[in-house]
Design a protein around this motif. Sequence first.
Motif, PDB file in Angstrom:
ATOM      1  N   GLY A 136       0.823  -1.214   0.000  1.00  9.32           N
ATOM      2  CA  GLY A 136       0.000   0.000   0.000  1.00  9.32           C
ATOM      3  C   GLY A 136       0.852   1.256   0.000  1.00  9.32           C
ATOM      4  O   GLY A 136       2.046   1.214   0.294  1.00  9.32           O
ATOM      5  N   GLY A 139      -1.552   5.385   2.646  1.00 11.91           N
ATOM      6  CA  GLY A 139      -2.794   6.115   2.904  1.00 11.91           C
ATOM      7  C   GLY A 139      -3.760   5.267   3.723  1.00 11.91           C
ATOM      8  O   GLY A 139      -4.257   5.687   4.776  1.00 11.91           O
ATOM      9  N   GLU A 141      -3.102   2.609   5.399  1.00 12.20           N
ATOM     10  CA  GLU A 141      -2.483   2.193   6.651  1.00 12.20           C
ATOM     11  C   GLU A 141      -2.585   3.306   7.698  1.00 12.20           C
ATOM     12  O   GLU A 141      -2.930   3.070   8.859  1.00 12.20           O
ATOM     13  CB  GLU A 141      -1.003   1.836   6.415  1.00 12.20           C
ATOM     14  N   GLY A 202      -9.790  -0.653   1.256  1.00 10.81           N
ATOM     15  CA  GLY A 202      -9.235   0.208   0.212  1.00 10.81           C
ATOM     16  C   GLY A 202      -9.298  -0.453  -1.151  1.00 10.81           C
ATOM     17  O   GLY A 202      -9.312  -1.699  -1.266  1.00 10.81           O
ATOM     18  N   ALA A 203      -9.357   0.388  -2.185  1.00 12.48           N
ATOM     19  CA  ALA A 203      -9.475  -0.122  -3.565  1.00 12.48           C
ATOM     20  C   ALA A 203      -8.338  -1.079  -3.900  1.00 12.48           C
ATOM     21  O   ALA A 203      -8.542  -2.096  -4.563  1.00 12.48           O
ATOM     22  CB  ALA A 203      -9.486   1.058  -4.539  1.00 12.48           C
ATOM     23  N   GLY A 226     -12.718   2.712  -0.790  1.00  5.73           N
ATOM     24  CA  GLY A 226     -12.156   4.051  -0.581  1.00  5.73           C
ATOM     25  C   GLY A 226     -10.706   4.064  -0.985  1.00  5.73           C
ATOM     26  O   GLY A 226     -10.114   3.021  -1.250  1.00  5.73           O
ATOM     27  N   CYS A 227     -10.145   5.246  -1.028  1.00  2.72           N
ATOM     28  CA  CYS A 227      -8.726   5.377  -1.392  1.00  2.72           C
ATOM     29  C   CYS A 227      -8.165   6.619  -0.718  1.00  2.72           C
ATOM     30  O   CYS A 227      -7.939   7.604  -1.375  1.00  2.72           O
ATOM     31  CB  CYS A 227      -8.591   5.464  -2.916  1.00  2.72           C
TER      32      CYS A 227
HETATM   33  S1  SF4 Z   1      -6.372   2.241  -1.840  1.00  7.45           S
HETATM   34 FE1  SF4 Z   1      -5.483   4.260  -2.232  1.00  7.45          FE
HETATM   35  S2  SF4 Z   1      -4.831   4.993  -0.196  1.00  7.45           S
HETATM   36 FE2  SF4 Z   1      -5.165   2.767  -0.046  1.00  7.45          FE
HETATM   37  S3  SF4 Z   1      -3.143   1.850  -0.414  1.00  7.45           S
HETATM   38 FE3  SF4 Z   1      -4.226   1.938  -2.386  1.00  7.45          FE
HETATM   39  S4  SF4 Z   1      -3.560   3.881  -3.344  1.00  7.45           S
HETATM   40 FE4  SF4 Z   1      -3.056   3.986  -1.158  1.00  7.45          FE
END
Ligand code: SF4
Length: 248
Positions: A136, A139, A141, A202-203, A226-227
């Motif tokens: 990741g 973000g 984390e 997360g995505a 989410g991201c």
């Molecule tokens: S989902 Fe977005 S915030 Fe989460 S690890 Fe992937 S890029 Fe980073």
Amino acid sequence: MLKAFFARLKQGYKTGTFPTKTGPNLPPDFRGRPQLDDDMTGDDIAKMKKVCPVPRALSYDFEGAKLDMGYCTFCGRCAEVCEKMHFTKEYRLGVFKREDLVVKSTDHDYEPPVQTDPQALALKHTFQLREVSAGGCAGCELDANVLGTLAWDMGRFGIRFVASPRHADAIYLTGPISKNMQLALDKTYAAAPEPKFLIAAGACAITGGLYKHGHLPATPALYIPGCPPHPATTLEALLRFTGHAAGK
Ligand code: SF4
Ligand code: SF4
């Protein structure tokens, strides 16, 4: 001793009132569950795909227009070029089935799913998570880490991140599962005792998002899109997963 006592008294109670007394304090530009107008066409989808960093998130078929939150980074670009796309303030995005991440233009009313799995319900008062950051960006984390701080204090609900998978009820996965992390993830998941759950947060963890996806060691029992997912989204999802009522 007295000094410490008075300092503590002066500081007061710092933990937020969400979710016990109030809804979350979301930023004005927060983008929650997307809403697609009924009359969205294939041309609208094609227009949005051109600006979308993850075009796979958008599709159109016999059922109408769709947005798959499993891919979406919630960047908002699609809404800038198409007035039929909106982002609501609905932060309760966690779902228990992959297909429930797909938002359709035919969807009108939304209520988050309610947990019925007895093994998940048994974790209502103590839920131990082992985080695996599998490539990741930090973000996801960081926004998971914040839940352990004074302001969010998820420990008051018995939810904790633990150091060893041997102590974990669930593996909390973030990141797209890079090649170098695949073995570590598989071993960590294998080391957790049964019954165990996989949570994809997360995505990246759900589909790879912007990146190529590795192999999930099991079918996730909880998806948090989410991201990154907002901490309120994550906390509400974890609570609902273990049988608490849906957030406000
Ligand atoms: S989902 Fe977005 S915030 Fe989460 S690890 Fe992937 S890029 Fe980073
Ligand atoms: S908000 Fe999601 S669907 Fe819209 S452009 Fe960004 S990634 Fe694509």
